[in-house]
Design an enzyme around this catalytic site. Structure first.
Site, short mmCIF file in Angstrom:
data_model
loop_
_atom_site.label_atom_id
_atom_site.label_comp_id
_atom_site.label_asym_id
_atom_site.label_seq_id
_atom_site.Cartn_x
_atom_site.Cartn_y
_atom_site.Cartn_z
N LYS A 9 0.91 -1.14 0.15
CA LYS A 9 -0.10 0.03 -0.09
C LYS A 9 1.01 1.32 0.26
O LYS A 9 2.21 1.09 0.08
CB LYS A 9 -0.95 0.10 1.01
CG LYS A 9 -1.70 -1.48 1.09
CD LYS A 9 -2.79 -1.19 2.69
CE LYS A 9 -3.68 -2.48 2.56
NZ LYS A 9 -4.54 -2.28 3.77
N TYR A 49 -12.19 -3.30 -2.87
CA TYR A 49 -12.69 -3.36 -1.47
C TYR A 49 -14.27 -3.41 -1.35
O TYR A 49 -14.73 -2.89 -0.14
CB TYR A 49 -12.00 -2.01 -0.88
CG TYR A 49 -10.51 -2.19 -0.26
CD1 TYR A 49 -10.43 -3.14 0.65
CD2 TYR A 49 -9.76 -1.33 -0.57
CE1 TYR A 49 -9.16 -3.46 0.79
CE2 TYR A 49 -8.25 -1.55 -0.31
CZ TYR A 49 -8.16 -2.82 0.37
OH TYR A 49 -6.71 -2.72 0.86
N PHE A 57 -14.88 2.99 7.86
CA PHE A 57 -13.39 3.45 7.42
C PHE A 57 -13.33 3.47 5.76
O PHE A 57 -12.49 3.73 5.29
CB PHE A 57 -12.48 2.52 8.03
CG PHE A 57 -12.73 0.71 7.60
CD1 PHE A 57 -12.21 0.26 6.68
CD2 PHE A 57 -13.34 0.24 8.65
CE1 PHE A 57 -12.51 -0.93 6.18
CE2 PHE A 57 -13.64 -1.14 8.41
CZ PHE A 57 -13.14 -1.82 7.31
N ARG A 102 3.24 -7.03 9.11
CA ARG A 102 2.78 -5.99 9.91
C ARG A 102 3.17 -5.99 11.10
O ARG A 102 3.25 -4.92 12.02
CB ARG A 102 1.16 -6.23 9.84
CG ARG A 102 0.46 -5.86 8.36
CD ARG A 102 -0.93 -6.30 8.62
NE ARG A 102 -1.62 -5.85 7.33
CZ ARG A 102 -2.77 -6.57 6.73
NH1 ARG A 102 -3.11 -7.45 7.44
NH2 ARG A 102 -3.21 -6.18 5.59
N ASN A 112 -1.58 -0.18 7.43
CA ASN A 112 -1.23 -1.65 7.55
C ASN A 112 -0.27 -2.16 6.53
O ASN A 112 -0.06 -3.33 6.40
CB ASN A 112 -2.03 -2.53 8.19
CG ASN A 112 -3.17 -2.96 7.06
OD1 ASN A 112 -3.15 -2.44 5.95
ND2 ASN A 112 -4.02 -3.51 7.48
N HIS A 115 -1.40 -5.89 1.62
CA HIS A 115 -2.70 -6.39 1.59
C HIS A 115 -2.44 -7.93 0.82
O HIS A 115 -1.58 -7.82 0.19
CB HIS A 115 -3.72 -5.61 0.81
CG HIS A 115 -5.08 -6.44 0.18
ND1 HIS A 115 -6.16 -6.71 1.10
CD2 HIS A 115 -5.15 -7.40 -0.71
CE1 HIS A 115 -6.97 -7.50 0.33
NE2 HIS A 115 -6.50 -8.10 -0.59
N GLU A 126 -9.51 -10.84 -6.92
CA GLU A 126 -8.55 -9.93 -6.93
C GLU A 126 -7.69 -9.88 -7.96
O GLU A 126 -7.34 -8.96 -8.74
CB GLU A 126 -7.94 -9.89 -5.50
CG GLU A 126 -8.79 -9.37 -4.29
CD GLU A 126 -8.30 -9.54 -2.84
OE1 GLU A 126 -7.25 -9.88 -2.99
OE2 GLU A 126 -9.25 -9.27 -2.20
P1 CMP Z 1 -6.85 -4.88 4.17
O1 CMP Z 1 -6.29 -6.36 4.42
O2 CMP Z 1 -6.26 -4.48 2.96
O3 CMP Z 1 -8.26 -5.37 4.01
C1 CMP Z 1 -9.20 -3.95 4.48
C2 CMP Z 1 -8.29 -2.95 5.11
O4 CMP Z 1 -9.25 -2.01 5.46
C3 CMP Z 1 -7.52 -3.50 5.89
O5 CMP Z 1 -6.41 -3.95 5.34
C4 CMP Z 1 -7.30 -2.18 6.65
O6 CMP Z 1 -6.31 -1.39 5.93
C5 CMP Z 1 -8.67 -1.34 6.49
N1 CMP Z 1 -9.37 -1.17 7.81
C6 CMP Z 1 -9.57 -2.18 8.39
N2 CMP Z 1 -10.30 -1.83 9.64
C7 CMP Z 1 -10.06 -0.44 9.61
C8 CMP Z 1 -10.07 0.41 10.54
N3 CMP Z 1 -10.96 0.29 11.53
N4 CMP Z 1 -9.91 1.57 10.42
C9 CMP Z 1 -9.11 1.82 9.12
N5 CMP Z 1 -8.93 1.09 8.27
C10 CMP Z 1 -9.46 -0.16 8.52
#
Ligand code: CMP
Length: 143
Positions: A9, A49, A57, A102, A112, A115, A126
């Site tokens: 990311k 997504y 979020f 992570r 984080n 993905h 995906e």
């Molecule tokens: P990812 O594995 O890419 O899948 C969904 C993404 O949503 C997750 O990683 C985070 O980056 C994001 N995400 C999930 N929960 C939250 C949250 N509470 N606040 C902000 N981002 C979130």
């Protein structure tokens, strides 16, 4: 052969973790079969997504993921979907094992780093969103 979709990311790119992350997957023994460095369009990010649409979020997540370049990849190999998830760690970096990406490099859930697809179905979905078949190269190694 099993394949998964992995994306570094914008925060992972900005923190100069591209080489570190790719090295971990290569050293594990997985094969990089597709890769592109792009600033995703919002429509593409929304498709990726879509399961999170409506969550608090969601809009912020789309804002962030489209804010700068990401590294979108397809990795291939035995058990790559589940093993990549272990290598990546939990969604929340503070709940991730040290030794995972992570767990080693993150603190915030909204930053984080990376993905990874969470199942065979999502990997297929995906990969299809981000890559055409012509962009995936399952080369043979002669070394
Ligand atoms: P990812 O594995 O890419 O899948 C969904 C993404 O949503 C997750 O990683 C985070 O980056 C994001 N995400 C999930 N929960 C939250 C949250 N509470 N606040 C902000 N981002 C979130």
């Amino acid at each position: 052969m099993e394949r998964t979709f992995i994306a570094i990311k914008p925060d992972g790119v900005q923190r100069k973790l591209i080489g570190e992350i790719i090295a971990r997957f290569e050293k594990k023994g997985y094969k990089l079969v597709a890769m592109k460095y792009i600033v995703p369009k919002r429509e593409l990010a929304a498709k990726h997504y879509e399961e999170h649409k409506g969550k608090g979020f969601y809009e912020g997540l789309l804002d962030f993921i489209t804010s700068g370049p990401i590294v979108a990849m397809v990795w291939q190999g035995k058990g790559v979907i589940a093993t990549a998830r272990k290598m990546i760690g939990q969604t929340k970096p503070l709940e991730s094992e040290c030794g995972s990406i992570r767990g080693d490099f993150g603190i915030e859930v909204g930053r984080n780093i990376i993905h990874g697809s969470d199942s065979l179905d999502s990997a297929e979905r995906e990969i299809g969103i981000w890559f055409s078949e012509e962009e995936i190269f399952d080369y043979e190694s002669s070394l």
